[in-house]
Design a protein around this motif. Structure first.
Motif, PDB file in Angstrom:
ATOM      1  N   GLY A  98    -122.051  24.427  13.390  1.00 50.02           N
ATOM      2  CA  GLY A  98    -122.315  23.035  13.752  1.00 50.02           C
ATOM      3  C   GLY A  98    -123.482  22.852  14.714  1.00 50.02           C
ATOM      4  O   GLY A  98    -123.854  21.723  15.030  1.00 50.02           O
ATOM      5  N   ILE A  99    -124.083  23.948  15.187  1.00 46.64           N
ATOM      6  CA  ILE A  99    -125.213  23.847  16.113  1.00 46.64           C
ATOM      7  C   ILE A  99    -126.482  23.603  15.291  1.00 46.64           C
ATOM      8  O   ILE A  99    -126.835  24.398  14.431  1.00 46.64           O
ATOM      9  CB  ILE A  99    -125.374  25.135  16.950  1.00 46.64           C
ATOM     10  CG1 ILE A  99    -124.071  25.503  17.664  1.00 46.64           C
ATOM     11  CG2 ILE A  99    -126.526  24.961  17.954  1.00 46.64           C
ATOM     12  CD1 ILE A  99    -124.076  26.892  18.291  1.00 46.64           C
ATOM     13  N   ASP A 100    -127.129  22.497  15.569  1.00 42.50           N
ATOM     14  CA  ASP A 100    -128.346  22.138  14.837  1.00 42.50           C
ATOM     15  C   ASP A 100    -129.501  23.072  15.171  1.00 42.50           C
ATOM     16  O   ASP A 100    -129.594  23.564  16.306  1.00 42.50           O
ATOM     17  CB  ASP A 100    -128.769  20.708  15.168  1.00 42.50           C
ATOM     18  CG  ASP A 100    -127.814  19.672  14.603  1.00 42.50           C
ATOM     19  OD1 ASP A 100    -127.249  19.906  13.519  1.00 42.50           O
ATOM     20  OD2 ASP A 100    -127.637  18.624  15.251  1.00 42.50           O
ATOM     21  N   PRO A 101    -130.427  23.267  14.222  1.00 46.12           N
ATOM     22  CA  PRO A 101    -131.653  24.015  14.526  1.00 46.12           C
ATOM     23  C   PRO A 101    -132.381  23.357  15.701  1.00 46.12           C
ATOM     24  O   PRO A 101    -132.400  22.131  15.827  1.00 46.12           O
ATOM     25  CB  PRO A 101    -132.480  23.894  13.238  1.00 46.12           C
ATOM     26  CG  PRO A 101    -131.482  23.619  12.166  1.00 46.12           C
ATOM     27  CD  PRO A 101    -130.397  22.802  12.834  1.00 46.12           C
ATOM     28  N   GLY A 102    -132.928  24.183  16.572  1.00 43.08           N
ATOM     29  CA  GLY A 102    -133.626  23.665  17.735  1.00 43.08           C
ATOM     30  C   GLY A 102    -132.719  23.364  18.909  1.00 43.08           C
ATOM     31  O   GLY A 102    -133.173  22.887  19.953  1.00 43.08           O
ATOM     32  N   ARG A 103    -131.437  23.628  18.764  1.00 45.37           N
ATOM     33  CA  ARG A 103    -130.452  23.391  19.822  1.00 45.37           C
ATOM     34  C   ARG A 103    -129.733  24.701  20.133  1.00 45.37           C
ATOM     35  O   ARG A 103    -129.736  25.633  19.335  1.00 45.37           O
ATOM     36  CB  ARG A 103    -129.408  22.370  19.378  1.00 45.37           C
ATOM     37  CG  ARG A 103    -129.979  21.059  18.940  1.00 45.37           C
ATOM     38  CD  ARG A 103    -130.218  20.209  20.137  1.00 45.37           C
ATOM     39  NE  ARG A 103    -130.669  18.886  19.722  1.00 45.37           N
ATOM     40  CZ  ARG A 103    -131.508  18.180  20.433  1.00 45.37           C
ATOM     41  NH1 ARG A 103    -131.972  18.641  21.554  1.00 45.37           N
ATOM     42  NH2 ARG A 103    -131.886  16.993  20.025  1.00 45.37           N
ATOM     43  N   THR A 104    -129.078  24.721  21.280  1.00 45.37           N
ATOM     44  CA  THR A 104    -128.242  25.866  21.645  1.00 45.37           C
ATOM     45  C   THR A 104    -126.914  25.346  22.182  1.00 45.37           C
ATOM     46  O   THR A 104    -126.789  24.173  22.536  1.00 45.37           O
ATOM     47  CB  THR A 104    -128.914  26.758  22.712  1.00 45.37           C
ATOM     48  OG1 THR A 104    -129.154  25.995  23.893  1.00 45.37           O
ATOM     49  CG2 THR A 104    -130.212  27.370  22.199  1.00 45.37           C
ATOM     50  N   LEU A 105    -125.957  26.233  22.245  1.00 45.96           N
ATOM     51  CA  LEU A 105    -124.641  25.945  22.800  1.00 45.96           C
ATOM     52  C   LEU A 105    -124.191  27.213  23.518  1.00 45.96           C
ATOM     53  O   LEU A 105    -124.548  28.323  23.105  1.00 45.96           O
ATOM     54  CB  LEU A 105    -123.668  25.581  21.671  1.00 45.96           C
ATOM     55  CG  LEU A 105    -122.362  24.890  22.040  1.00 45.96           C
ATOM     56  CD1 LEU A 105    -122.617  23.514  22.665  1.00 45.96           C
ATOM     57  CD2 LEU A 105    -121.491  24.722  20.790  1.00 45.96           C
ATOM     58  N   SER A 106    -123.419  27.072  24.558  1.00 48.17           N
ATOM     59  CA  SER A 106    -122.970  28.251  25.301  1.00 48.17           C
ATOM     60  C   SER A 106    -121.690  28.831  24.697  1.00 48.17           C
ATOM     61  O   SER A 106    -120.941  28.141  24.005  1.00 48.17           O
ATOM     62  CB  SER A 106    -122.738  27.903  26.769  1.00 48.17           C
ATOM     63  OG  SER A 106    -121.567  27.115  26.913  1.00 48.17           O
ATOM     64  N   TYR A 107    -121.468  30.096  24.990  1.00 53.05           N
ATOM     65  CA  TYR A 107    -120.234  30.763  24.562  1.00 53.05           C
ATOM     66  C   TYR A 107    -119.025  30.009  25.098  1.00 53.05           C
ATOM     67  O   TYR A 107    -118.045  29.798  24.393  1.00 53.05           O
ATOM     68  CB  TYR A 107    -120.205  32.218  25.070  1.00 53.05           C
ATOM     69  CG  TYR A 107    -121.315  33.077  24.542  1.00 53.05           C
ATOM     70  CD1 TYR A 107    -121.216  33.687  23.289  1.00 53.05           C
ATOM     71  CD2 TYR A 107    -122.470  33.292  25.274  1.00 53.05           C
ATOM     72  CE1 TYR A 107    -122.231  34.489  22.797  1.00 53.05           C
ATOM     73  CE2 TYR A 107    -123.494  34.087  24.791  1.00 53.05           C
ATOM     74  CZ  TYR A 107    -123.376  34.677  23.558  1.00 53.05           C
ATOM     75  OH  TYR A 107    -124.386  35.466  23.073  1.00 53.05           O
ATOM     76  N   GLY A 108    -119.128  29.585  26.381  1.00 53.53           N
ATOM     77  CA  GLY A 108    -118.032  28.849  27.005  1.00 53.53           C
ATOM     78  C   GLY A 108    -117.776  27.506  26.343  1.00 53.53           C
ATOM     79  O   GLY A 108    -116.623  27.079  26.198  1.00 53.53           O
ATOM     80  N   ALA A 109    -118.839  26.830  25.920  1.00 49.51           N
ATOM     81  CA  ALA A 109    -118.672  25.534  25.255  1.00 49.51           C
ATOM     82  C   ALA A 109    -117.965  25.711  23.914  1.00 49.51           C
ATOM     83  O   ALA A 109    -117.139  24.883  23.531  1.00 49.51           O
ATOM     84  CB  ALA A 109    -120.023  24.853  25.062  1.00 49.51           C
TER      85      ALA A 109
END
Length: 178
Positions: A98-109
């Motif tokens: 679900g993480i869009d290209p050009g974006r990041t998300l943390s392991y914790g999130a």
């Protein structure tokens, strides 16, 4: 159900893809040699032998190559064969997709999204087992402070950084005079 594997060219080198029917069962990022990429692709799986890929797999290979040239594509519609993996891994992979290209998300999130706050390390371990990097974009997952750790693909963090730069998630390194 026809199974096989193939190499295909990308901006970061020859990647590999393995399939069963119209579902992707593995993707391999480039190793030092094409034979190394094929070995990584078939680690822990019976070698089905190279063959002509079904149309859906050929299209997926092209889309991966385009993504690695900077063409945004979330690849969420690509069918994967992940049935033999533990449910927790599949859940982590679903959130990661679900993480869009050009974006990041943390392991914790990701852990919090799964209702398991405090389980960032388990998320990282699950992503370390990801058989389909790029399609399950584990390169888009970073530490809570934005730093990069533990990328198990060939080239490690340098490959992760390059992929994130190609997608525009982080700037390209500025050249220095020294």
């Amino acid at each position: 159900m026809a199974a096989g594997f193939a190499l295909f060219d990308t901006a970061i080198g020859p990647c590999g893809i393995a399939w069963s029917g119209d579902r992707v069962r593995a993707v391999a990022l480039p190793e030092a040699t094409p034979d190394g990429t094929l070995r990584r692709l078939n680690t822990g799986r019976p070698a089905a032998g190279g063959s002509t890929s079904p149309r859906a797999i050929a299209v997926t290979s092209r889309r991966i190559a385009e993504l690695l040239q900077g063409v945004p594509d979330d690849l969420r519609d690509v069918a994967l064969e992940l049935d033999t993996l533990p449910a927790f891994c599949r859940d982590v992979f679903e959130v990661t997709r679900g993480i869009d290209p050009g974006r990041t998300l943390s392991y914790g999130a990701i852990a919090t999204t799964l209702g398991l706050p405090g389980s960032a390390r388990a998320v990282g371990q699950a992503l370390g087992r990801n058989p389909c990097p790029i399609i399950v974009p584990c390169h888009r997952v970073v530490a809570s402070d934005g730093s990069m750790h533990g990328f198990s693909a060939p080239g490690g963090i340098a490959t992760k950084r390059r992929m994130l730069q190609i997608e525009g998630a982080i700037p390209f390194d500025e050249p220095t005079l020294f």
